[in-house]
Design a protein around this motif. Structure first.
Motif, PDB file in Angstrom:
ATOM      1  N   GLU A 296       0.733  -1.393   0.109  1.00 32.33           N
ATOM      2  CA  GLU A 296      -0.107  -0.098  -0.062  1.00 32.33           C
ATOM      3  C   GLU A 296       0.507   1.006  -0.050  1.00 32.33           C
ATOM      4  N   LYS A 297       0.394   2.681  -0.471  1.00 33.20           N
ATOM      5  CA  LYS A 297       1.146   3.556  -0.104  1.00 33.20           C
ATOM      6  C   LYS A 297      -0.030   4.797  -0.068  1.00 33.20           C
ATOM      7  N   VAL A 298       0.298   6.322   0.138  1.00 28.42           N
ATOM      8  CA  VAL A 298      -1.058   6.990  -0.301  1.00 28.42           C
ATOM      9  C   VAL A 298      -1.901   6.775  -1.344  1.00 28.42           C
ATOM     10  N   TRP A 299      -3.056   7.606  -0.867  1.00 28.68           N
ATOM     11  CA  TRP A 299      -3.898   7.458  -2.402  1.00 28.68           C
ATOM     12  C   TRP A 299      -3.840   9.112  -2.481  1.00 28.68           C
TER      13      TRP A 299
ATOM     14  N   THR B 246       4.398   3.669   4.579  1.00 32.08           N
ATOM     15  CA  THR B 246       5.495   5.055   4.583  1.00 32.08           C
ATOM     16  C   THR B 246       6.046   5.199   2.887  1.00 32.08           C
ATOM     17  N   SER B 247       5.178   4.913   1.934  1.00 32.42           N
ATOM     18  CA  SER B 247       5.440   6.501   1.252  1.00 32.42           C
ATOM     19  C   SER B 247       4.909   6.806   0.268  1.00 32.42           C
ATOM     20  N   GLY B 248       4.465   7.201  -0.293  1.00 30.26           N
ATOM     21  CA  GLY B 248       3.406   8.371  -1.029  1.00 30.26           C
ATOM     22  C   GLY B 248       3.375   9.949  -0.240  1.00 30.26           C
ATOM     23  N   SER B 249       2.592  10.561  -1.010  1.00 27.63           N
ATOM     24  CA  SER B 249       2.175  12.115  -0.501  1.00 27.63           C
ATOM     25  C   SER B 249       0.644  12.509  -1.123  1.00 27.63           C
ATOM     26  N   ASN B 250       0.224  13.287  -0.619  1.00 30.16           N
ATOM     27  CA  ASN B 250      -1.101  13.480  -0.586  1.00 30.16           C
ATOM     28  C   ASN B 250      -1.156  15.101  -1.195  1.00 30.16           C
ATOM     29  N   GLY B 251      -0.592  15.814  -1.054  1.00 28.92           N
ATOM     30  CA  GLY B 251      -0.449  17.373  -1.858  1.00 28.92           C
ATOM     31  C   GLY B 251       1.078  17.922  -0.718  1.00 28.92           C
ATOM     32  N   THR B 252       0.886  19.664  -0.514  1.00 30.99           N
ATOM     33  CA  THR B 252       1.714  20.054   0.220  1.00 30.99           C
ATOM     34  C   THR B 252       2.026  20.540   1.684  1.00 30.99           C
ATOM     35  N   CYS B 253       2.226  20.184   2.644  1.00 32.43           N
ATOM     36  CA  CYS B 253       2.570  20.726   3.430  1.00 32.43           C
ATOM     37  C   CYS B 253       4.106  21.764   3.869  1.00 32.43           C
ATOM     38  N   SER B 254       3.979  22.245   5.285  1.00 33.69           N
ATOM     39  CA  SER B 254       4.805  22.999   6.025  1.00 33.69           C
ATOM     40  C   SER B 254       5.548  21.857   6.238  1.00 33.69           C
ATOM     41  N   ALA B 255       6.835  22.254   6.017  1.00 35.95           N
ATOM     42  CA  ALA B 255       8.168  22.054   6.570  1.00 35.95           C
ATOM     43  C   ALA B 255       8.480  21.857   7.668  1.00 35.95           C
ATOM     44  N   GLY B 256       7.814  21.799   8.304  1.00 36.33           N
ATOM     45  CA  GLY B 256       7.873  21.960   9.707  1.00 36.33           C
ATOM     46  C   GLY B 256       7.369  20.578  10.714  1.00 36.33           C
ATOM     47  N   ALA B 257       6.045  20.364   8.927  1.00 37.66           N
ATOM     48  CA  ALA B 257       5.262  19.189  10.250  1.00 37.66           C
ATOM     49  C   ALA B 257       4.747  18.570   8.347  1.00 37.66           C
ATOM     50  N   SER B 258       5.979  17.897   7.855  1.00 40.33           N
ATOM     51  CA  SER B 258       5.954  17.471   6.401  1.00 40.33           C
ATOM     52  C   SER B 258       4.997  15.905   6.357  1.00 40.33           C
ATOM     53  N   TYR B 259       5.256  15.592   7.894  1.00 40.73           N
ATOM     54  CA  TYR B 259       4.147  14.056   8.104  1.00 40.73           C
ATOM     55  C   TYR B 259       3.155  14.434   7.691  1.00 40.73           C
TER      56      TYR B 259
ATOM     57  N   GLY C 220      -0.307  11.872   8.844  1.00 43.50           N
ATOM     58  CA  GLY C 220      -1.752  12.196   8.397  1.00 43.50           C
ATOM     59  C   GLY C 220      -2.123  11.598   7.248  1.00 43.50           C
ATOM     60  N   PRO C 221      -1.308  11.406   5.293  1.00 42.88           N
ATOM     61  CA  PRO C 221      -2.510  10.571   4.923  1.00 42.88           C
ATOM     62  C   PRO C 221      -3.109   9.198   5.416  1.00 42.88           C
ATOM     63  N   THR C 222      -2.048   8.478   6.123  1.00 44.73           N
ATOM     64  CA  THR C 222      -2.940   6.934   6.555  1.00 44.73           C
ATOM     65  C   THR C 222      -3.004   6.739   8.588  1.00 44.73           C
ATOM     66  N   GLY C 223      -2.503   7.786   8.911  1.00 43.65           N
ATOM     67  CA  GLY C 223      -2.546   7.587  10.353  1.00 43.65           C
ATOM     68  C   GLY C 223      -1.370   6.429  10.696  1.00 43.65           C
TER      69      GLY C 223
END
Length: 446
Positions: free
Chosen positions: A302-305, A408-421, A431-434
């Protein structure tokens, strides 16, 4: 494009969900599927003559209920495949050397119960657990064919009968009436079919209660949640959402503060950005993954959708809801979304039978509308929550154990560098997969 930042309310208090809707109006999304692994998890393929091609494309569109009828209404979080070969069909072709027809409603073209149970380590639990437990599905408007379509799905896959006559299935309005039901709506009927089928797939021994709100307003959907709990459901799935507003904390106390009940909510389908009621501190927020077979020992990966900047699983940091005590991530001072996740990518979607407002037949659906009832079903397999518990905490107690598949792979957008998770998968919480997807039921019980 979003009309406001991810966490900002509209002047009316609800952000309209225009990112995905606008994309659907301009044309269906497309995705080129990569080759899948060789593990065999599916049943026999549909007869055909041509070999599969790795470049087969999948197209899909948001279901009609993704467009709110009235300003301020919430939207469903589902997408229906309209063409191409799904991951399930491609795997079938690789396993059997034949290519099923794409976008053919005569046979299932997405993952079925055995696939989902296998992917999430639930095969044994699904065979023996859930008897006497009730999963409630909360949606808006009426699906006149809900009982018949559910029977078709369960019969095809050999699941136990779940009908009104045997007491397994019940459909009521938000006031509990079995006769005075809301106006029928074909778009929400598709959503209801998806939710009922996913609850059935994961917990085939469970009873199912469908509670239909008279509209998609927060007040009516929230009233339906309260009715579900009043009627005894300990597991309540909600596959809808909208932008946050300053009223959300009052909605929390009015509709979602039900200790001892596992309330699951879709995280959204518009990529990075918080939605409500997934942002409620009293619910389990469910993100979405792309689920594919693989040659690993698990047999799945699985990866982030994430399809585009405006389509993918939701996640983020609430602007209004306080952080529950069991959430300890440091990049978000308030409630972080999500808690857990399950399959949501329409290209690796699930089979659903639906007959109201579309050609009667089998369809493949995705969106976090699929992942919410799946997780509600896992909670039901795990057992009745403690009477004073908020069951989302169970997942945090199991964090880092083999009871969860860490994505552990994939992303769903862009967020702040200090909270990239909050928008990018990593080892541990993101965030994307808990904390990940289920591996059995241990992470979903107290």
């Amino acid at each position: 494009m979003r009309t406001t930042p991810p966490n900002s309310p509209t002047p009316s208090g609800r952000r309209l969900r225009l990112g995905r809707i606008g994309s659907a109006l301009l044309g269906t999304a497309t995705l080129v599927l990569a080759g899948l692994g060789t593990a065999a998890h599916a049943s026999a393929a549909t007869p055909a003559t041509a070999k599969a091609t790795p470049s087969s494309k999948v197209t899909w569109a948001a279901t009609p209920c993704a467009t709110p009828k009235h300003k301020g209404d919430l939207a469903c979080n589902s997408l229906r495949v309209t063409g191409g070969l799904t991951a399930f069909q491609k795997h079938q072709a690789q396993a059997d050397g034949i290519t099923p027809k794409a976008a053919d409603a005569s046979t299932p073209s997405g993952y079925g119960p055995s696939d989902l149970q296998d992917a999430y380590g639930l095969t044994d639990a699904a065979a023996s657990n859930g008897s006497g437990r009730t999963i409630a599905i909360v949606d808006a408007y009426d699906d006149p064919n809900a009982a018949a379509d559910l029977a078709k799905y369960r019969s095809y896959y050999g699941l136990p009968s779940c009908t009104t006559s045997n007491g397994c299935f019940k459909k009521v309005s938000q006031t509990g009436s079995t006769t005075s039901l809301p106006t029928a709506d074909s778009g929400w009927a598709e959503e209801e079919s998806l939710d009922l089928d996913m609850a059935s797939a994961v917990c085939p021994q469970c009873n199912i209660l469908l509670v239909e709100a008279k509209s998609a307003s927060m007040a009516n959907l929230g009233t339906a949640v309260n009715e579900a709990v009043k009627l005894g459901a300990k597991f309540v799935s909600n596959s809808y959402g909208g932008g946050e507003s300053s009223s959300d904390t009052s909605y929390d106390s009015s509709y979602f503060n039900h200790p001892g009940v596992a309330i699951t909510v879709s995280a959204g389908d518009e990529g990075y950005g918080a939605e409500y009621p997934a942002a409620s501190k009293y619910v389990t927020a469910v993100g979405g993954t792309a689920l594919s077979t693989s040659s690993t020992s698990r047999g799945w990966t699985e990866k982030v959708w994430n399809t585009s900047s405006t389509e993918g699983t939701g996640s983020g940091c609430s602007a209004y809801d306080a952080k529950p005590s069991w959430q300890t991530d440091t990049g978000c001072s308030k409630r972080a979304i999500a808690d857990t996740s399950a399959v949501a990518d329409p290209a690796t979607g699930v089979s659903v039978y639906d007959s109201y407002g579309v050609t009667a037949g089998w369809y493949t659906f995705g969106g976090t509308s699929a992942s919410s009832p799946i997780i509600a079903g896992v909670y039901a397999l795990a057992g009745t929550p403690g009477s004073s518990d908020y069951p989302s905490e169970y997942i945090y107690n199991a964090a880092g154990t083999s009871a969860l598949n860490d994505v552990t792979s994939g992303s769903n957008g862009t967020c702040s560098a200090g909270a990239s998770y909050l928008c990018t998968a990593k080892s541990g919480y993101d965030g994307p997969t808990g904390w990940g997807t289920p591996e059995g039921t241990d992470a979903f019980t107290g």
